[in-house]
Design a protein around this motif. Structure first.
Motif, PDB file in Angstrom:
ATOM      1  N   PRO A 107       0.798  -1.225   0.000  1.00  8.63           N
ATOM      2  CA  PRO A 107       0.000   0.000   0.000  1.00  8.63           C
ATOM      3  C   PRO A 107       0.832   1.277   0.000  1.00  8.63           C
ATOM      4  N   ASP A 108       2.098   1.190   0.398  1.00  8.13           N
ATOM      5  CA  ASP A 108       2.967   2.363   0.405  1.00  8.13           C
ATOM      6  C   ASP A 108       3.811   2.471  -0.860  1.00  8.13           C
ATOM      7  N   ASN A 109       3.550   1.629  -1.851  1.00  7.83           N
ATOM      8  CA  ASN A 109       4.374   1.628  -3.060  1.00  7.83           C
ATOM      9  C   ASN A 109       3.520   1.342  -4.293  1.00  7.83           C
ATOM     10  N   LEU A 110       2.553   2.217  -4.567  1.00 11.48           N
ATOM     11  CA  LEU A 110       1.702   2.061  -5.740  1.00 11.48           C
ATOM     12  C   LEU A 110       2.517   2.446  -6.970  1.00 11.48           C
ATOM     13  N   HIS A 111       2.639   1.531  -7.931  1.00 11.04           N
ATOM     14  CA  HIS A 111       3.436   1.816  -9.114  1.00 11.04           C
ATOM     15  C   HIS A 111       2.930   1.033 -10.321  1.00 11.04           C
ATOM     16  N   CYS A 112       3.391   1.449 -11.497  1.00 17.12           N
ATOM     17  CA  CYS A 112       2.976   0.827 -12.751  1.00 17.12           C
ATOM     18  C   CYS A 112       4.193   0.326 -13.515  1.00 17.12           C
ATOM     19  N   HIS A 113       3.963  -0.722 -14.264  1.00 18.79           N
ATOM     20  CA  HIS A 113       4.960  -1.242 -15.194  1.00 18.79           C
ATOM     21  C   HIS A 113       4.343  -1.192 -16.582  1.00 18.79           C
ATOM     22  N   VAL A 114       5.120  -0.730 -17.548  1.00 18.60           N
ATOM     23  CA  VAL A 114       4.676  -0.709 -18.939  1.00 18.60           C
ATOM     24  C   VAL A 114       5.745  -1.404 -19.769  1.00 18.60           C
ATOM     25  N   LEU A 115       5.320  -2.320 -20.606  1.00 15.12           N
ATOM     26  CA  LEU A 115       6.196  -2.963 -21.574  1.00 15.12           C
ATOM     27  C   LEU A 115       5.711  -2.506 -22.942  1.00 15.12           C
ATOM     28  N   ALA A 116       6.569  -1.800 -23.669  1.00 12.40           N
ATOM     29  CA  ALA A 116       6.163  -1.238 -24.956  1.00 12.40           C
ATOM     30  C   ALA A 116       7.082  -1.746 -26.061  1.00 12.40           C
ATOM     31  N   VAL A 117       6.473  -2.190 -27.145  1.00  5.66           N
ATOM     32  CA  VAL A 117       7.205  -2.603 -28.336  1.00  5.66           C
ATOM     33  C   VAL A 117       7.049  -1.475 -29.344  1.00  5.66           C
ATOM     34  N   ASP A 118       8.171  -0.919 -29.764  1.00  8.34           N
ATOM     35  CA  ASP A 118       8.128   0.248 -30.636  1.00  8.34           C
ATOM     36  C   ASP A 118       7.601  -0.104 -32.018  1.00  8.34           C
ATOM     37  N   GLY A 119       7.043   0.890 -32.673  1.00  9.05           N
ATOM     38  CA  GLY A 119       6.542   0.762 -34.029  1.00  9.05           C
ATOM     39  C   GLY A 119       6.587   2.120 -34.694  1.00  9.05           C
ATOM     40  N   LEU A 120       6.312   2.151 -35.972  1.00  9.68           N
ATOM     41  CA  LEU A 120       6.364   3.411 -36.707  1.00  9.68           C
ATOM     42  C   LEU A 120       5.207   4.319 -36.327  1.00  9.68           C
ATOM     43  N   GLU A 121       5.496   5.615 -36.312  1.00  6.04           N
ATOM     44  CA  GLU A 121       4.455   6.599 -36.050  1.00  6.04           C
ATOM     45  C   GLU A 121       3.474   6.625 -37.217  1.00  6.04           C
ATOM     46  N   SER A 122       2.313   7.214 -37.001  1.00  9.10           N
ATOM     47  CA  SER A 122       1.313   7.301 -38.064  1.00  9.10           C
ATOM     48  C   SER A 122       1.776   8.307 -39.120  1.00  9.10           C
ATOM     49  N   VAL A 123       1.236   8.191 -40.315  1.00  7.82           N
ATOM     50  CA  VAL A 123       1.557   9.120 -41.395  1.00  7.82           C
ATOM     51  C   VAL A 123       1.135  10.535 -41.004  1.00  7.82           C
ATOM     52  N   GLU A 124      -0.023  10.663 -40.348  1.00 10.35           N
ATOM     53  CA  GLU A 124      -0.507  11.981 -39.925  1.00 10.35           C
ATOM     54  C   GLU A 124       0.470  12.649 -38.949  1.00 10.35           C
ATOM     55  N   THR A 125       0.981  11.861 -38.000  1.00 10.65           N
ATOM     56  CA  THR A 125       1.942  12.396 -37.041  1.00 10.65           C
ATOM     57  C   THR A 125       3.221  12.827 -37.745  1.00 10.65           C
ATOM     58  N   ALA A 126       3.679  12.022 -38.692  1.00 10.97           N
ATOM     59  CA  ALA A 126       4.891  12.360 -39.435  1.00 10.97           C
ATOM     60  C   ALA A 126       4.695  13.647 -40.237  1.00 10.97           C
ATOM     61  N   ARG A 127       3.512  13.808 -40.843  1.00 13.49           N
ATOM     62  CA  ARG A 127       3.244  15.028 -41.616  1.00 13.49           C
ATOM     63  C   ARG A 127       3.162  16.264 -40.715  1.00 13.49           C
ATOM     64  N   LYS A 128       2.602  16.098 -39.519  1.00 13.18           N
ATOM     65  CA  LYS A 128       2.556  17.226 -38.572  1.00 13.18           C
ATOM     66  C   LYS A 128       3.966  17.650 -38.170  1.00 13.18           C
ATOM     67  N   ARG A 129       4.839  16.678 -38.055  1.00  8.14           N
ATOM     68  CA  ARG A 129       6.216  16.953 -37.672  1.00  8.14           C
ATOM     69  C   ARG A 129       6.957  17.693 -38.781  1.00  8.14           C
ATOM     70  N   ARG A 130       6.651  17.372 -40.037  1.00  5.20           N
ATOM     71  CA  ARG A 130       7.309  18.000 -41.182  1.00  5.20           C
ATOM     72  C   ARG A 130       6.268  18.432 -42.218  1.00  5.20           C
ATOM     73  N   PRO A 131       5.490  19.466 -41.931  1.00 11.34           N
ATOM     74  CA  PRO A 131       4.402  19.855 -42.827  1.00 11.34           C
ATOM     75  C   PRO A 131       4.865  20.344 -44.200  1.00 11.34           C
ATOM     76  N   ASP A 132       6.096  20.822 -44.302  1.00 13.42           N
ATOM     77  CA  ASP A 132       6.597  21.365 -45.567  1.00 13.42           C
ATOM     78  C   ASP A 132       7.205  20.314 -46.490  1.00 13.42           C
ATOM     79  N   ALA A 133       7.426  19.099 -45.997  1.00 14.79           N
ATOM     80  CA  ALA A 133       8.096  18.063 -46.786  1.00 14.79           C
ATOM     81  C   ALA A 133       7.136  17.412 -47.780  1.00 14.79           C
ATOM     82  N   LYS A 134       7.674  17.069 -48.967  1.00 14.81           N
ATOM     83  CA  LYS A 134       6.867  16.360 -49.964  1.00 14.81           C
ATOM     84  C   LYS A 134       6.716  14.889 -49.593  1.00 14.81           C
ATOM     85  N   ARG A 135       7.821  14.297 -49.150  1.00 15.54           N
ATOM     86  CA  ARG A 135       7.794  12.912 -48.669  1.00 15.54           C
ATOM     87  C   ARG A 135       8.284  12.904 -47.234  1.00 15.54           C
TER      88      ARG A 135
END
Length: 163
Positions: free
Chosen positions: A47-75
């Motif tokens: 009760p004195d040590n409430l904590h979380c564990h997350v195991l994450a497997v990386d993957g590619l970001e969405s195309v929309e996120t990539a475009r937001k990051r570089r709105p001026d790029a053609k590709r």
């Protein structure tokens, strides 16, 4: 790396729904609309040590996120979503975790957290040393054996007086 392990503490008053909500929000912020996946667990064994564990497997970001990051790029080249190996990224992740915990804390009127070190916040305190479960078990064994030795010495003293 194949997967990233992330562990973080929750304030001890985040029992039940607030803890679940905080974990869900954190995982969503880390992964979003990407090809990454994550699994989370809330540990309430102490009760004195409430904590979380997350195991994450990386993957590619969405195309929309990539475009937001570089709105001026053609590709746009999609990059990994988590990017934990990038310089400064662990601090960004700590900030994300704190922001989501604090959003839930505000909604439920619970304890808020800080992601910055004492030094970064201008506080002149030395940070405490975290003692994990393995170190605690070793210390407990050492304390038990030293107490056993002391008891043995006390018994020897008593025997010498009895003779």
């Amino acid at each position: 790396r194949v997967a990233e392990k992330i562990m973080f503490s929750l304030p001890n008053d985040f029992v039940g729904k607030p803890a679940k909500q905080a974990l869900q929000h954190i995982m969503w912020r880390l992964i979003g609309h990407s090809e990454a996946i994550a699994f989370g667990a809330i540990h309430t064994d102490n009760p004195d040590n409430l904590h979380c564990h997350v195991l994450a497997v990386d993957g590619l970001e969405s195309v929309e996120t990539a475009r937001k990051r570089r709105p001026d790029a053609k590709r746009v080249r999609r990059r990994d979503q988590l990017r934990m190996n990038e310089r400064g990224r662990p601090k960004e992740v700590r900030k994300i975790i704190a922001e989501e915990i604090n959003a839930v804390a505000k909604a439920y009127s619970l304890t808020r957290v800080h992601y910055q070190s004492y030094k970064d916040r201008g506080i002149a305190l030395e940070p405490g040393q975290h003692i994990g479960p393995q170190k605690k078990a070793i210390d407990d064994r050492e304390n038990l054996s030293s107490r056993t030795f002391e008891t043995h010495q006390d018994t020897s003293k008593i025997r010498s007086h009895v003779r």
